[in-house]
Design a protein around this motif. Structure first.
Motif, short mmCIF file in Angstrom:
data_model
loop_
_atom_site.label_atom_id
_atom_site.label_comp_id
_atom_site.label_asym_id
_atom_site.label_seq_id
_atom_site.Cartn_x
_atom_site.Cartn_y
_atom_site.Cartn_z
N ASP A 66 0.84 -1.20 0.00
CA ASP A 66 0.00 0.00 0.00
C ASP A 66 0.87 1.25 0.00
OD1 ASP A 66 -2.48 -1.23 -0.02
OD2 ASP A 66 -2.48 -1.51 2.15
N VAL A 67 0.47 2.22 -0.80
CA VAL A 67 1.14 3.52 -0.83
C VAL A 67 0.06 4.60 -0.82
CG1 VAL A 67 3.18 2.73 -2.04
CG2 VAL A 67 1.22 3.49 -3.35
N GLU A 68 0.46 5.77 -0.43
CA GLU A 68 -0.49 6.89 -0.38
C GLU A 68 -0.99 7.20 -1.79
OE1 GLU A 68 -0.71 11.46 1.40
OE2 GLU A 68 1.16 10.29 1.49
N ASN A 69 -2.29 7.41 -1.90
CA ASN A 69 -2.93 7.74 -3.18
C ASN A 69 -2.72 6.64 -4.23
OD1 ASN A 69 -3.83 10.29 -2.25
ND2 ASN A 69 -1.83 11.20 -2.74
N LYS A 70 -2.68 5.41 -3.78
CA LYS A 70 -2.40 4.31 -4.70
C LYS A 70 -3.42 4.23 -5.83
CE LYS A 70 -1.90 -0.74 -4.75
NZ LYS A 70 -1.93 -1.97 -3.93
N ALA A 112 11.16 -1.03 -2.13
CA ALA A 112 9.74 -0.77 -1.91
C ALA A 112 9.28 0.37 -2.82
CB ALA A 112 9.46 -0.42 -0.45
N ILE A 113 8.04 0.30 -3.26
CA ILE A 113 7.54 1.24 -4.25
C ILE A 113 7.61 2.68 -3.76
CG2 ILE A 113 5.10 1.12 -3.59
CD1 ILE A 113 4.49 1.01 -6.62
N LYS A 114 7.43 2.89 -2.45
CA LYS A 114 7.47 4.25 -1.92
C LYS A 114 8.88 4.83 -1.94
CE LYS A 114 7.78 2.71 2.92
NZ LYS A 114 9.17 3.17 3.12
N ASP A 115 9.90 3.96 -2.00
CA ASP A 115 11.29 4.41 -2.00
C ASP A 115 11.95 4.32 -3.37
OD1 ASP A 115 11.20 4.76 0.81
OD2 ASP A 115 11.53 2.61 1.07
N TYR A 116 11.23 3.76 -4.35
CA TYR A 116 11.82 3.54 -5.67
C TYR A 116 11.90 4.87 -6.42
CZ TYR A 116 12.72 1.28 -10.15
OH TYR A 116 13.28 0.88 -11.34
N LYS A 117 13.05 5.14 -7.02
CA LYS A 117 13.29 6.47 -7.58
C LYS A 117 12.45 6.79 -8.81
CE LYS A 117 17.46 5.13 -10.19
NZ LYS A 117 18.89 5.44 -10.38
#
Length: 698
Positions: free
Chosen positions: A141-145, A201-206
């Motif tokens: 889960d990520v914000e505004n997914k 993790a998707i939230k940290d992926y550039k």
């Protein structure tokens, strides 16, 4: 005279930011610190009848030799209770050295229970290669997914939305290897099992987006750069001029008939339409002029499709390009492919693009416009085509429209199909039309018994369910007799549904009989309607998705002129066909995708590390098909990459022969030309695969 200057400009603008294999974050070659596993803690073995053969391992290298099995099945098993931990990596990798005298295709499968993820590689004689298996995992889960990603399948960091591919990466214990060789001679070394490419993790992926839109007005991902990324409409026009010259330099082969058949092969009777014939043990199409024809095609030839963009107005306003974006059918959607075609081909793009496609595909070695080709492309009468037939009808259960099991015993089923076929009267008399596919990937169930389970668990009032219940009633007389036979306590015939005792032998036998009756009726009705409304055309089946449902395959073979399957794997030889089938077969769909190319995240159903790898797998798969005497064709899905933002059902796969801006992938184009140049001579030669019909549905 302006071409060299324009081409130099493109290189200058984009050459400095283009990704190489080692600069793409998800490419395994980028990993300087792979996780290498201890070979001494694993056993490599193969079953030989009731016995088990273990292969030796020395200094981390397993040596495999085999003399007589064209499909050699190996199992790499971790010793002890704890499996291998791949959680920190995106790829499983295994090095291979083919010390034999002929090329091999190796398929790998990591699995647990019903979940699996696969990979494949072709290894030439005397060469080394690496088997790569993509390791999808659950999307965190990520914000505004929902706003950022909608319902897309592939995500920027290599995660994937399909649960059936998400194995437990903390404890991988089994790796199956299938090795395919033309003669059964295998001499192979395996080594260095490892995990590669760091998982982030998707939230940290550039390259994960933080806002919409994250595509430009050409539909390209703005977060990444690559060679030949389009920056202006003028560049699209340059690409067109360059490709027209490239096509001129690579004309269609001369030894082909008007329809693409082989004029050097013995000529057959010319009927004015396509038909099938078995010659010297090999199945063929015969084209309208009487020449042998093997159908090598691409599917989904059209003008692209709609994709979601909630910030469509912001995207339009950000562009300095002339012209409006072509909006989709629903609010918040657009069609980037059509927008690009309009810029590239001008105001007459709808007229010019179909002509270009026919030129392009003939130059590339293809001879068939596959399923879902728009009529503007086949009406030019430059390439044979197949016709897709879809129609509304009552269904047995609620589900995905036109894929759920149809209520084939409902009178409206036959009536609706008849009405639909009447709309294709032109195609039914067109010599360029090979035949009709009716339906696509229907939910017959993965196993034969599941067809009956779907029927009894479906709508209570479906005609099919009522007829099958009447069949059971006629057999048993009363519900008490059925209960005794099935060891159940149903209160009435209508109560039969959930909790079917499929392990009870009597129940299993009855359910298989119900499945057979339904499947035979479905294909019989379709065949009957084809004979009535399109008697000159071949009935090409329903493009079966689950090959394990042998009853569906057998029923199809009884009534269809050609048995069709959509088969996403690394070789069509992995299909176990029932020995009862004596009909030609065709692959309706297959593909190889990537998660690293041109900013498109989805790797498709068979994932490669890059386009070069995908092209090699495409060629190996197609060669296996045309060398197999049973197959009369294979159609690759699909012409163009899907949008990174996904089609309506979420697929966002980098699987095409051209990208979203209509630029061809050179590696795919070259491999297709190699297939087109060799398929007839090799199929007619003495190198054909000799297939063992070992499996039976009984």
């Amino acid at each position: 005279m302006i071409y060299p200057k324009l081409i130099s400009l493109v290189v200058c603008l984009y050459g400095s930011v283009a990704f190489t294999a080692t600069s793409q974050p998800l490419h395994p070659e980028n990993d300087s610190a792979p996780v290498i596993f201890d070979a001494s803690k694993m056993d490599l073995s193969s079953k030989l009848g009731s016995s088990k053969l273990t292969f030796p391992q020395h200094n981390g290298v397993w040596s495999v030799e085999n003399q007589n099995k064209k499909v050699l099945k190996l199992n790499l098993q971790v010793k002890g209770a704890k499996g291998l931990d791949f959680r920190s990596k995106v790829w499983l990798a295994l090095d291979l050295y083919n010390k034999g005298s002929e090329s091999l295709v190796i398929k790998g499968r990591a699995y647990e229970s019903w979940k699996e993820t696969t990979g494949g590689v072709s290894v030439e004689a005397g060469e080394r290669a690496t088997l790569y298996i993509h390791l999808p995992r659950e999307v965190e889960d990520v914000e505004n997914k929902s706003y950022l990603y909608g319902n897309i399948k592939g995500f920027p960091n290599g995660t994937y939305g399909s649960k059936w591919r998400q194995i437990n990466l903390e404890s991988v214990r089994k790796l199956d290897l299938d090795i395919y060789s033309p003669s059964g001679q295998v001499k192979l070394e395996l080594s260095k099992l490892r995990g590669m490419a760091d998982y982030v993790a998707i939230k940290d992926y550039k390259f994960s987006p933080l806002q919409r839109p994250y595509v430009d007005v050409f539909g390209q991902n703005t977060l990444e750069n690559w060679s030949n990324k389009v920056k202006s409409s003028d560049e699209l026009k340059v690409h067109l001029r360059n490709e027209l010259q490239e096509i001129k330099n690579h004309p269609r082969a001369l030894n082909l008939s008007e329809y693409g058949g082989d004029v050097s092969a013995p000529k057959q009777a010319a009927t004015g339409h396509f038909y099938t014939k078995k010659i010297d043990g090999k199945w063929w199409f015969v084209d309208p002029q009487g020449y042998l024809f093997w159908s090598f095609g691409l599917t989904s030839i059209g003008y692209g499709g709609d994709t979601s963009e909630p910030e469509i107005n912001k995207l339009q306003a950000s562009s300095s390009e002339v012209g409006e974006l072509i909006k989709g059918r629903k609010a918040g959607t657009w069609n980037p492919s059509q927008s690009n075609l309009q810029k590239k081909y001008g105001m007459n793009w709808r007229e010019l693009y179909p002509k270009m496609i026919n030129q392009r595909l003939r130059s590339w070695g293809f001879n068939t416009l596959g399923n879902w080709t728009k009529k503007e492309f086949y009406e030019l009468k430059k390439m044979p085509y197949t016709q897709a037939v879809h129609f509304w009808r009552p269904e047995i259960k609620e589900g995905e429209q036109l894929k759920s099991l149809p209520d084939a015993f409902h009178p409206h089923f036959e009536q609706s199909l008849a009405k639909s076929l009447q709309r294709y009267s032109t195609q039914a008399n067109d010599p360029w039309c090979i035949g009709f596919f009716i339906d696509n990937e229907l939910d017959f169930g993965q196993k034969s018994i599941q067809t009956a389970e779907i029927i009894f668990r479906g709508k209570k009032q479906s005609h099919t369910r009522r007829i099958m219940l009447k069949h059971l009633e006629n057999k048993y007389g009363d519900i008490f007799s059925l209960n005794r036979a099935w060891a159940r306590g149903f209160s009435s015939w209508d109560a039969i549904g959930d909790a079917l005792p499929v392990n009870n032998n009597n129940c299993k036998k009855d359910l298989l009989e119900v499945s057979a009756r339904y499947l035979d009726h479905y294909f019989a009705v379709c065949a009957k309607m084809m004979k009535q409304y399109a008697p000159k055309k071949l009935y090409l089946g329903s493009r079966i998705h689950f090959k394990e449902n042998t009853y569906a395959l057998i029923a199809s073979s009884r009534h269809c002129d050609v048995v069709s399957v959509n088969y996403y794997d690394f070789s069509p030889l992995t299909i176990t066909w029932p020995k009862e089938i004596n009909k030609p077969m065709i692959i309706g769909e297959y593909h190889f995708g990537t998660i690293n190319e041109k900013g498109v995240w989805g790797g498709g159903l068979c994932t490669s590390v890059d386009v070069k790898h995908a092209a090699a797998q495409f060629k190996a798969y197609t060669e296996h098909a045309y060398k197999d005497p049973r197959y009369v064709g294979a159609h690759y899905f699909q012409l163009q990459d899907q949008a990174v933002t996904g089609r309506p059902d979420g697929e966002n796969y980098r699987i095409g022969f051209v990208d979203i801006t209509d630029q061809p992938y050179e590696e795919m184009r070259q491999r297709a030309r190699e297939v087109g140049a060799s398929m007839y001579s090799e199929r007619l030669g003495d190198k054909l695969e000799k297939v063992n019909f070992a499996h039976s549905a009984k």
